[in-house]
Structure formats: C-alpha cells, structure tokens
Design a protein around this motif. Structure first.
Motif, mmCIF file in Angstrom:
data_model
loop_
_atom_site.group_PDB
_atom_site.id
_atom_site.type_symbol
_atom_site.label_atom_id
_atom_site.label_comp_id
_atom_site.label_asym_id
_atom_site.label_seq_id
_atom_site.Cartn_x
_atom_site.Cartn_y
_atom_site.Cartn_z
ATOM 1 N N GLU A 44 0.714 -1.236 -0.030
ATOM 2 C CA GLU A 44 0.119 -0.009 -0.117
ATOM 3 C C GLU A 44 0.903 1.355 0.005
ATOM 4 O OE1 GLU A 44 -3.470 -0.062 0.037
ATOM 5 O OE2 GLU A 44 -3.245 -2.352 0.121
ATOM 6 N N GLY A 45 2.128 1.232 0.646
ATOM 7 C CA GLY A 45 2.767 2.382 0.980
ATOM 8 C C GLY A 45 3.037 3.343 -0.252
ATOM 9 N N ALA A 46 3.518 2.923 -1.269
ATOM 10 C CA ALA A 46 3.769 3.666 -2.450
ATOM 11 C C ALA A 46 2.632 4.365 -3.130
ATOM 12 C CB ALA A 46 4.953 2.918 -3.515
ATOM 13 N N ARG A 47 1.439 3.955 -2.833
ATOM 14 C CA ARG A 47 0.308 4.547 -3.594
ATOM 15 C C ARG A 47 0.298 6.094 -3.701
ATOM 16 N NH1 ARG A 47 -4.413 1.052 -1.837
ATOM 17 N NH2 ARG A 47 -4.650 -0.442 -3.727
ATOM 18 N N PRO A 48 0.698 6.992 -2.751
ATOM 19 C CA PRO A 48 0.492 8.342 -2.912
ATOM 20 C C PRO A 48 1.792 9.012 -3.922
ATOM 21 C CG PRO A 48 0.204 7.732 -0.792
ATOM 22 C CD PRO A 48 0.501 6.457 -1.448
ATOM 23 N N PHE A 49 2.932 8.137 -3.616
ATOM 24 C CA PHE A 49 3.996 8.408 -4.644
ATOM 25 C C PHE A 49 3.805 8.373 -5.845
ATOM 26 C CE2 PHE A 49 8.383 7.220 -6.009
ATOM 27 C CZ PHE A 49 8.978 8.338 -6.210
ATOM 28 N N ALA A 50 3.266 7.070 -5.949
ATOM 29 C CA ALA A 50 2.690 6.588 -7.432
ATOM 30 C C ALA A 50 1.831 7.367 -8.045
ATOM 31 C CB ALA A 50 2.239 5.108 -7.444
ATOM 32 N N ARG A 51 0.773 7.879 -7.463
ATOM 33 C CA ARG A 51 -0.013 8.949 -7.857
ATOM 34 C C ARG A 51 0.609 10.236 -8.298
ATOM 35 N NH1 ARG A 51 -3.774 9.254 -3.724
ATOM 36 N NH2 ARG A 51 -3.975 7.086 -3.697
ATOM 37 N N VAL A 66 1.504 -3.760 -7.184
ATOM 38 C CA VAL A 66 2.189 -5.046 -6.673
ATOM 39 C C VAL A 66 1.963 -5.003 -5.309
ATOM 40 C CG1 VAL A 66 4.462 -4.336 -6.927
ATOM 41 C CG2 VAL A 66 3.867 -6.885 -6.959
ATOM 42 N N ARG A 67 1.726 -6.129 -4.466
ATOM 43 C CA ARG A 67 1.820 -5.786 -3.104
ATOM 44 C C ARG A 67 2.904 -7.129 -2.748
ATOM 45 N NH1 ARG A 67 -3.445 -6.432 -1.294
ATOM 46 N NH2 ARG A 67 -3.677 -4.217 -0.787
ATOM 47 N N VAL A 80 10.267 -12.099 1.832
ATOM 48 C CA VAL A 80 9.480 -11.199 1.304
ATOM 49 C C VAL A 80 8.417 -11.944 0.204
ATOM 50 C CG1 VAL A 80 9.296 -9.504 -0.927
ATOM 51 C CG2 VAL A 80 11.326 -9.660 0.810
ATOM 52 N N GLN A 81 6.992 -11.512 0.458
ATOM 53 C CA GLN A 81 6.032 -12.493 -0.219
ATOM 54 C C GLN A 81 5.174 -11.643 -1.281
ATOM 55 O OE1 GLN A 81 3.578 -14.005 3.035
ATOM 56 N NE2 GLN A 81 4.757 -16.081 2.916
ATOM 57 N N ILE A 82 5.360 -12.020 -2.231
ATOM 58 C CA ILE A 82 4.577 -11.228 -3.273
ATOM 59 C C ILE A 82 3.101 -11.700 -3.321
ATOM 60 C CG2 ILE A 82 4.368 -10.369 -5.801
ATOM 61 C CD1 ILE A 82 7.439 -11.095 -6.190
ATOM 62 N N THR A 83 2.075 -10.946 -2.876
ATOM 63 C CA THR A 83 0.853 -11.359 -2.678
ATOM 64 C C THR A 83 -0.246 -10.940 -3.722
ATOM 65 O OG1 THR A 83 0.205 -9.702 -1.081
ATOM 66 C CG2 THR A 83 1.277 -11.689 -0.167
ATOM 67 N N LEU A 84 0.185 -9.888 -4.396
ATOM 68 C CA LEU A 84 -0.638 -9.266 -5.502
ATOM 69 C C LEU A 84 0.058 -9.010 -6.571
ATOM 70 C CD1 LEU A 84 -3.717 -7.857 -5.602
ATOM 71 C CD2 LEU A 84 -2.210 -6.099 -5.841
ATOM 72 N N GLY A 85 -0.423 -9.091 -7.869
ATOM 73 C CA GLY A 85 0.434 -8.574 -8.998
ATOM 74 C C GLY A 85 1.503 -9.403 -9.565
ATOM 75 N N LYS A 86 1.448 -10.749 -9.122
ATOM 76 C CA LYS A 86 2.596 -11.665 -9.546
ATOM 77 C C LYS A 86 2.478 -11.872 -10.891
ATOM 78 C CE LYS A 86 4.325 -15.221 -6.522
ATOM 79 N NZ LYS A 86 4.481 -16.119 -5.727
ATOM 80 N N ASP A 87 1.396 -11.821 -11.639
ATOM 81 C CA ASP A 87 1.055 -12.314 -13.093
ATOM 82 C C ASP A 87 0.883 -11.037 -13.707
ATOM 83 O OD1 ASP A 87 0.756 -14.714 -12.009
ATOM 84 O OD2 ASP A 87 -1.035 -14.687 -11.734
ATOM 85 N N LEU A 88 1.190 -9.906 -13.466
ATOM 86 C CA LEU A 88 1.281 -8.745 -14.505
ATOM 87 C C LEU A 88 1.846 -9.109 -15.748
ATOM 88 C CD1 LEU A 88 2.010 -5.733 -11.944
ATOM 89 C CD2 LEU A 88 0.098 -6.098 -13.157
ATOM 90 N N ALA A 110 13.479 -8.776 -4.539
ATOM 91 C CA ALA A 110 12.504 -9.734 -4.771
ATOM 92 C C ALA A 110 11.599 -9.507 -6.015
ATOM 93 C CB ALA A 110 11.749 -10.149 -3.523
ATOM 94 N N LEU A 111 11.248 -8.137 -6.233
ATOM 95 C CA LEU A 111 10.256 -8.065 -7.292
ATOM 96 C C LEU A 111 10.915 -7.627 -8.502
ATOM 97 C CD1 LEU A 111 8.198 -5.149 -5.343
ATOM 98 C CD2 LEU A 111 7.345 -7.315 -6.134
#
Ligand code: IMP
Length: 192
Positions: A44-51, A66-67, A80-88, A110-111
C-alpha cells in the motif's frame, strides 16, 4: 502538522515532497523516451508517491499494483512475499517499480528478480526514500527522492500497522510522542 496526529518531527514537508517528485518525474520522462515505462506501484505504501509520479509524467500512464510484504510493526522479517500482481503482463516491457522506501532492499530485490524472470526487458526503481545504512541486499535505485538516516518514518503512504499513512508530511515515528498524545487526547484504543 494537523492536531489530529501526534506532533512527530517533520523530516520532509509536503512541499519538499512535491518539489522532489517533480524533479524525479522530469528525469523519468527524459530517460524513458520514446517508450513509456510500465508503472508498477508497490502497495500500500507507494500509492501516494505513485499517484504523484503518474500525474507528473506525460501520457496518462496507468499505474499497476503489486503487493509485497516483509514488515511486522517496525521490524523487517527478512522474508518477502508477493501477494498481488505476480501475474502482471510485464513480458517485453520496461517496468518501473514505484516504492515508498527502500530499507534492507529485500522487497525491491525480490520484485526485480520476479519481473525480470517473467520477461520484463528492464526493471528499474523509483523510490521516494532510501535508508542506505540498513541495506542487506545491494539494489540500484534509479530515481531516488531522499536518503534518510536509520529512523522509522511515517506519512505520505508510509504506515505503522495501518496508522498515519494519510499524514501529508513525512515524519519520524517516536513511541513516546505517540503515547503522550494518546494520553492527552484519550484515543488509547489505536495504540498498542
Ligand atoms: P525492505 O524490503 O526492507 O527494503 O523494506 C521495504 C518496505 O518496508 C517498504 O516498502 C515499507 O513498506 C517498509 N518500511 C521500511 N522502512 C519503513 C519505515 O521507516 N516506515 C514505514 N515503512 C517502512
């Protein structure tokens, strides 16, 4: 800072963040012509910066998400666990990861490994903050907002167990300051 939050010390004001984001966006734009990057925010953390970056880089690029999670409270767990966006669909794309803060470096490492393994042509990194003294894994940050010392920071998307994400400034977390504030305001239920 608003009185709805404890009076934590401000490390970077909203204005400083905006100015630096503009500079980063200019560098990203200049370096990624003519093929725009695929923006991937580490939520969640990078949402404001990404926007911010999305608004400042021309082309109305979509922001994919990606989470990845490695933190419990103020401690990095090391896994590190990738729990969302693995299949982008990154195959053949120039991925630009947008991160709030690079600490040990494990998340970004990891990403990058994952997306390059999935066929991305490149996987670069823009991060608002970095704590170089905490690095465990060597990672290159292609576009960096600010280096900071080894402090736990909050605001502009960064949180402590879900608290303080919405603070517009970037502040340094201090448990004593939080406790005193909670005792004064009687909001004890939000602090462990
Ligand atoms: P790394 O894998 O150790 O580099 O950790 C990166 C992630 O840890 C970031 O995306 C944040 O979610 C979290 N993190 C690291 N340091 C801080 C901090 O000072 N405040 C809030 N979150 C942090």
């Amino acid at each position: 800072m608003s009185a709805q939050f404890p009076p934590f010390r401000v490390l970077f004001s909203r204005d400083q963040i905006l100015r630096r984001a503009q500079e980063l966006a200019r560098s990203i734009t200049a370096a990624t012509q003519p093929e725009p990057p695929m923006l991937v925010a580490v939520i969640e953390g990078a949402r404001p910066f990404a926007r911010l970056i999305q608004q400042l880089v021309p082309g109305s690029l979509p922001v994919h998400e990606v989470r990845a999670s490695s933190y419990a409270g103020t401690q990095s767990t090391g896994t590190v666990q990738i729990t969302l966006g693995k299949d982008l669909p990154v195959s053949g794309r120039h991925v630009l990861l947008l991160e709030d803060i690079v600490d040990t470096g494990r998340t970004i490492h990891a990403l990058q490994k994952h997306f390059l393994g999935a066929g991305a042509s490149t996987c670069r990194v823009a991060s608002l903050l970095s704590k170089p003294s905490r690095r465990v894994v060597d990672v290159t940050i292609d576009y960096l907002g600010f280096d900071i010392p080894d402090e736990f920071v909050l605001g502009c998307g960064m949180d402590l167990d879900g608290r303080y994400r919405e603070l517009p400034d970037i502040v340094i977390y201090e448990a004593d300051v939080e406790r005193a504030f909670v005792a004064r305001s009687g909001a004890g239920s939000t602090v462990r």
